[in-house]
Design a protein around this motif. Sequence first.
Motif, short mmCIF file in Angstrom:
data_model
loop_
_atom_site.label_atom_id
_atom_site.label_comp_id
_atom_site.label_asym_id
_atom_site.label_seq_id
_atom_site.Cartn_x
_atom_site.Cartn_y
_atom_site.Cartn_z
N ILE A 1 11.91 101.34 -61.54
CA ILE A 1 13.34 101.43 -61.28
C ILE A 1 13.49 102.92 -62.39
CG2 ILE A 1 15.77 101.20 -61.98
CD1 ILE A 1 14.68 98.16 -59.79
N ARG A 2 13.01 102.99 -63.49
CA ARG A 2 13.45 103.55 -65.23
C ARG A 2 11.72 104.83 -63.96
NH1 ARG A 2 10.81 100.59 -68.06
NH2 ARG A 2 8.79 101.95 -68.54
N ILE B 1 -3.71 110.88 -65.63
CA ILE B 1 -2.71 109.94 -66.60
C ILE B 1 -1.94 110.86 -67.11
CG2 ILE B 1 -4.28 108.21 -67.67
CD1 ILE B 1 -4.58 109.35 -69.78
N PHE B 2 -0.76 110.54 -67.11
CA PHE B 2 0.95 111.18 -67.25
C PHE B 2 0.42 110.79 -68.92
CE2 PHE B 2 1.99 110.97 -62.44
CZ PHE B 2 2.20 111.47 -63.00
N PRO B 3 1.55 111.98 -69.52
CA PRO B 3 1.95 111.79 -71.38
C PRO B 3 2.44 110.61 -71.33
CG PRO B 3 2.36 113.63 -70.27
CD PRO B 3 2.04 112.96 -69.46
N TYR B 4 2.55 109.30 -71.93
CA TYR B 4 3.35 108.20 -72.82
C TYR B 4 3.68 107.37 -71.49
CZ TYR B 4 4.46 112.57 -75.74
OH TYR B 4 4.63 113.11 -76.69
N LYS B 5 2.78 107.47 -70.61
CA LYS B 5 2.44 106.57 -69.51
C LYS B 5 1.65 105.70 -69.92
CE LYS B 5 6.86 107.95 -68.35
NZ LYS B 5 7.71 107.41 -69.14
N ASP C 1 2.01 93.10 -58.16
CA ASP C 1 2.23 92.24 -59.53
C ASP C 1 2.42 93.47 -60.51
OD1 ASP C 1 -0.42 93.46 -58.60
OD2 ASP C 1 -1.31 90.87 -59.72
N TYR C 2 2.09 94.52 -60.94
CA TYR C 2 1.87 95.71 -61.11
C TYR C 2 2.15 97.21 -60.23
CZ TYR C 2 -0.21 95.23 -66.06
OH TYR C 2 0.16 94.98 -67.17
N PRO C 3 2.83 97.91 -61.05
CA PRO C 3 3.69 97.83 -62.05
C PRO C 3 4.96 96.93 -61.76
CG PRO C 3 4.22 99.66 -61.13
CD PRO C 3 2.98 99.22 -60.42
N CYS C 4 5.96 96.52 -62.50
CA CYS C 4 7.28 95.71 -62.38
C CYS C 4 8.35 95.99 -61.68
CB CYS C 4 7.77 95.05 -63.77
SG CYS C 4 8.95 95.29 -64.95
N GLU C 5 8.92 95.91 -60.99
CA GLU C 5 11.13 96.37 -60.31
C GLU C 5 11.06 97.47 -61.26
OE1 GLU C 5 14.26 95.93 -57.40
OE2 GLU C 5 12.83 94.21 -58.40
N MET C 6 11.30 96.16 -62.28
CA MET C 6 12.61 97.46 -63.76
C MET C 6 11.66 98.50 -64.01
SD MET C 6 15.01 95.94 -63.78
CE MET C 6 16.02 97.06 -65.10
N VAL D 1 4.86 105.65 -56.75
CA VAL D 1 5.96 105.06 -57.00
C VAL D 1 7.19 105.65 -57.23
CG1 VAL D 1 7.85 104.23 -58.67
CG2 VAL D 1 5.68 103.29 -57.87
N ILE D 2 7.57 107.66 -57.29
CA ILE D 2 8.79 108.38 -57.57
C ILE D 2 8.53 109.02 -55.72
CG2 ILE D 2 9.19 110.19 -57.88
CD1 ILE D 2 7.34 109.72 -60.61
#
Length: 104
Positions: A93-94, A57-61, A85-90, A71-72
């Motif tokens: 993008i973030r 796991i990553f910090p704050y995620k 359905d997980y995670p959402c598109e936004m 994703v990255i």
Amino acid sequence: MISNNESTCPNCGGQLKYYDKVNRIIRSKQRSTKWIRIRRMKCQVCGGLHRELPGDIFPYKQYEAEIIRGVIEGLITCETIGYEDYPCEMTMIRWISQKIQLPL
């Protein structure tokens, strides 16, 4: 946040001592979630609290590191089966726009 091998404060270099445990949610594909216990360590010099995070796991995620890396790196998109359905598109993008640093 500290790794399992560190026993010094990342802020001041002081010695860390076990303080308590806290619950942390982990989200993975197909909306499955689980709760884990994370140890918190307290610096004996500056009094700072630091969480001892496992490598998956990553910090704050809240999402598993495998999902964030996918994703990255462009392996997981909104159309990827199992991740639609997980995670959402936004959120995807973030993550890409923030250029999250991927630990080894």
